[in-house]
Write an enzyme that holds these catalytic residues in place. Structure first.
Site, PDB file in Angstrom:
ATOM      1  N   LEU A 126       0.813  -1.216   0.000  1.00 32.13           N
ATOM      2  CA  LEU A 126       0.000   0.000   0.000  1.00 32.13           C
ATOM      3  C   LEU A 126       0.848   1.270   0.000  1.00 32.13           C
ATOM      4  O   LEU A 126       0.691   2.136  -0.866  1.00 32.13           O
ATOM      5  CB  LEU A 126      -0.952   0.000   1.195  1.00 32.13           C
ATOM      6  CG  LEU A 126      -1.871   1.214   1.307  1.00 32.13           C
ATOM      7  CD1 LEU A 126      -2.761   1.334   0.071  1.00 32.13           C
ATOM      8  CD2 LEU A 126      -2.727   1.126   2.560  1.00 32.13           C
ATOM      9  N   ASP A 127       1.731   1.408   0.974  1.00 32.97           N
ATOM     10  CA  ASP A 127       2.503   2.641   1.087  1.00 32.97           C
ATOM     11  C   ASP A 127       3.343   2.887  -0.159  1.00 32.97           C
ATOM     12  O   ASP A 127       3.354   3.999  -0.707  1.00 32.97           O
ATOM     13  CB  ASP A 127       3.407   2.585   2.319  1.00 32.97           C
ATOM     14  CG  ASP A 127       2.620   2.638   3.619  1.00 32.97           C
ATOM     15  OD1 ASP A 127       1.411   2.884   3.560  1.00 32.97           O
ATOM     16  OD2 ASP A 127       3.216   2.427   4.681  1.00 32.97           O
TER      17      ASP A 127
END
Length: 229
Positions: free
Chosen positions: A3-4
């Site tokens: 995600l990041d």
């Protein structure tokens, strides 16, 4: 997780990133012309997070066990536990068998299923320019994180509750896993100063020992990282 890193690379200013980490597909959804102006507020609780020392890994394992059991109850094929995901479980199968799960597993699966639906509802609200509805969905996500995912800590939960009570904040939730770290909110720029003052005063009034560690930040959307030639 992906995600990041995906956000850091794929994001585009004035767009919403809609990401599917199962196959790495994504969409960039442009800001609708009727969307009101908004701030992205980051409230750092003052508590740093090291996920390995929280319940994060336990929650991941609980989701795998829940999915494994649900597939078994339905008589569907399943492989190794480590490769089992709730994404592989149809919502109808979950609804049919959820009462057979132990309470912790049922909570984790319920959070996942409802969060999956909220993501799609949030996209619709965003595309319609309905920031009030988008905010409500974010708050619902935060409530589910506390009640069903059972993440957070006294400081983070307090910060979330303060956000809910502060005029001008459309919605908010924990950022990331939520055991420690930050809360994120969407808010009305016209109320920026009063929001920052109110949230900070109430939070530090509860946890004065975090003065100098707690911080609040006003952000906007931005393009992802690019190679500098």
């Amino acid at each position: 997780g992906k995600l990041d890193q995906s956000c850091e690379v794929l994001c585009k200013k004035d767009h919403l990133l809609y990401l599917d980490t199962r196959d790495d597909s994504y969409r960039l959804i442009p800001l609708p012309p009727n969307m009101p102006a908004f701030d992205i507020l980051i409230f750092f609780s003052g508590l740093t997070r090291t996920l390995v020392n929280t319940g994060y890994n336990a929650r991941t394992d609980e989701c795998k066990v829940a999915a494994y059991n649900l597939l078994a109850y339905e008589g569907l094929p399943y492989g190794a536990l480590a490769d089992t995901r709730l994404r592989d479980v149809d919502e109808q199968i979950f609804t049919k068998w959820k009462d057979h799960l132990p309470s912790p597993l049922a909570k984790r699966a319920s959070h996942y299923m409802s969060e999956f639906a909220r993501v799609n509802d949030a996209v619709v609200a965003y595309e319609q320019g309905n920031i009030e509805q988008l905010g409500k969905i974010m708050f619902a996500s935060g409530e589910s994180s506390i009640q069903l995912w059972e993440s957070g800590c006294p400081e983070m939960i307090t910060l979330f509750e303060i956000m809910k009570e502060t005029p001008g904040i459309y919605g908010g939730r924990f950022s990331g896993a939520g055991f420690k770290g930050c809360c994120i909110a969407l808010s009305d720029p016209d109320d920026r100063d009063s929001i920052l003052k109110t949230v900070s005063a109430k939070y530090l009034g509860k946890f004065p020992e975090l003065k100098g560690k707690y911080s609040a930040h006003v952000c906007q959307t931005a393009d992802g990282a690019r190679r500098i030639k």
